[in-house]
Scaffold this motif. Sequence first.
Motif, PDB file in Angstrom:
ATOM      1  N   MET A  21       1.075  -1.129   0.110  1.00  0.00           N
ATOM      2  CA  MET A  21       0.167  -0.116   0.137  1.00  0.00           C
ATOM      3  C   MET A  21       0.872   1.228   0.114  1.00  0.00           C
ATOM      4  N   ASN A  22       0.663   2.073  -1.022  1.00  0.00           N
ATOM      5  CA  ASN A  22       1.402   3.277  -0.903  1.00  0.00           C
ATOM      6  C   ASN A  22       0.674   4.631  -0.661  1.00  0.00           C
ATOM      7  N   THR A  55      12.273   9.014  -6.641  1.00  0.00           N
ATOM      8  CA  THR A  55      13.057   8.103  -6.372  1.00  0.00           C
ATOM      9  C   THR A  55      12.491   6.391  -6.346  1.00  0.00           C
ATOM     10  N   GLY A  56      11.333   6.450  -6.153  1.00  0.00           N
ATOM     11  CA  GLY A  56      10.885   4.949  -6.133  1.00  0.00           C
ATOM     12  C   GLY A  56      10.787   4.187  -4.697  1.00  0.00           C
ATOM     13  N   LEU A  57      11.198   5.098  -3.835  1.00  0.00           N
ATOM     14  CA  LEU A  57      11.282   4.622  -2.317  1.00  0.00           C
ATOM     15  C   LEU A  57      10.032   4.965  -1.555  1.00  0.00           C
ATOM     16  N   TRP A  58       9.162   4.129  -1.764  1.00  0.00           N
ATOM     17  CA  TRP A  58       7.707   4.450  -1.345  1.00  0.00           C
ATOM     18  C   TRP A  58       7.620   4.312   0.136  1.00  0.00           C
ATOM     19  N   ILE A  59       8.411   3.749   0.724  1.00  0.00           N
ATOM     20  CA  ILE A  59       8.571   3.401   2.234  1.00  0.00           C
ATOM     21  C   ILE A  59       8.944   4.887   2.992  1.00  0.00           C
ATOM     22  N   SER A  86       8.904   7.518   1.465  1.00  0.00           N
ATOM     23  CA  SER A  86       7.957   8.691   1.194  1.00  0.00           C
ATOM     24  C   SER A  86       6.729   8.586   2.124  1.00  0.00           C
ATOM     25  N   THR A  87       6.157   7.164   2.712  1.00  0.00           N
ATOM     26  CA  THR A  87       5.118   7.496   3.439  1.00  0.00           C
ATOM     27  C   THR A  87       5.611   7.651   4.802  1.00  0.00           C
ATOM     28  N   ALA A  88       7.065   7.580   5.160  1.00  0.00           N
ATOM     29  CA  ALA A  88       7.478   7.974   6.348  1.00  0.00           C
ATOM     30  C   ALA A  88       7.578   9.491   6.421  1.00  0.00           C
ATOM     31  N   ILE A  89       7.874  10.226   5.336  1.00  0.00           N
ATOM     32  CA  ILE A  89       7.766  11.602   5.180  1.00  0.00           C
ATOM     33  C   ILE A  89       6.391  12.225   5.445  1.00  0.00           C
ATOM     34  N   MET A  90       5.363  11.559   4.565  1.00  0.00           N
ATOM     35  CA  MET A  90       3.717  11.786   4.766  1.00  0.00           C
ATOM     36  C   MET A  90       3.608  11.714   6.157  1.00  0.00           C
TER      37      MET A  90
END
Length: 374
Positions: free
Chosen positions: A1-2, A253-257, A259-263
């Motif tokens: 889940m992104n 970057t393709g680093l969705w993990i 990305s979720t942490a930033i969110m």
Amino acid sequence: MNIYSISLLLAWIPNLLIGIFVFSRNPRNSLNQSFFFLSIVLTFWLLGCYGETISTSATAALNWDKLLYTGVCLYPLFYLNFLSEILQLKINKKLFKFVALICFVFLLFNYITFLRQFFITSVEKRFPFRFIAVPGFLWFVLVTFVGVVTYYGAYVKYQFYRKSQGPKRNQIKYLFLAYIILTIGGNMYCLLPLNINVPPIDSALVVIFSIIMAVALLKYRLMDIRIAVTRAGIFVIVYTLVLGIPFWFGVKTGLWIYSTAIMAVLATTGPFIYLFLQRRAESRLLVKRRKRQDKLRDLSSYMMRFTRLRLLTNLIVHNTLKILELKHAALYLLETDVDKTKQFNLICSYGVPQKQDLPLDISLDSALAIELTN
């Protein structure tokens, strides 16, 4: 889940719950019913989008896409139905039947396999965060049809707004604001099938639309539309950054993990930033109103010096008219003499020009008295 699927999950569930809440407030009211059905249609769209973000195969994404476009195909019909209810207008039956027929035809092209290729050629994972429809010729026809119905509704709302007064006029302002937001969200989604990447805020805009409409339907006294627009604008800007920055980082970057942490970090600070900006903006908008409140407060203190009723009532009416910049003001007092009819009697009135046809008394059984005393 992104991050995109999370935003959609946090959109379709509240949107559905808002529709159910409005319906539950008065299930027999046709206006509440029409809003509920419109919420269901929008939930189909959001739920279909959510399904396309969590799908792992084109086959699963195709089924979700059919649900998504069920909502899109039915939207014009239920939009007109809701519009006719909230504006209390009788839309031409032939027009209504024509729109219903067009919606039904598009549903056939959406679900019948050999017809769907003319509507949507395929469902592909064009973006790393979701599958998306590849539009056929009829997709553009559907988008045009939805746009025509939407702009027809805007024209009807504008004509009604020009003739409306009081609370209903303010309610139509909210209606305009809500549909501007919904239209922006719909246009942002339509860019995705055209292979144009946009921030994932279309789902949030749909929820904002539902919240504004729920407030406009259930709350009789609505806040100043300028304040509502300011709050909605600040909310959109703040959460465009809260969702947009992590989304941009994930796409690049393709680093969705990460990305979720930033969110998660931005989502924690987002409400505080929103409240800070809201207070600053409203303090500027409400300068004039607060000056009026200060003057009324000073007037109430000054009134304590007067004991003669006639002088006091004249003071109240004239100063209230001046401070609030009214055209007319009148003061009615309840009759307390037990030997006389219990009613509200006109004590003092003032206006420019002076109204001569004001009632000298208002019965306790009148609609106005009942509304004010309940």
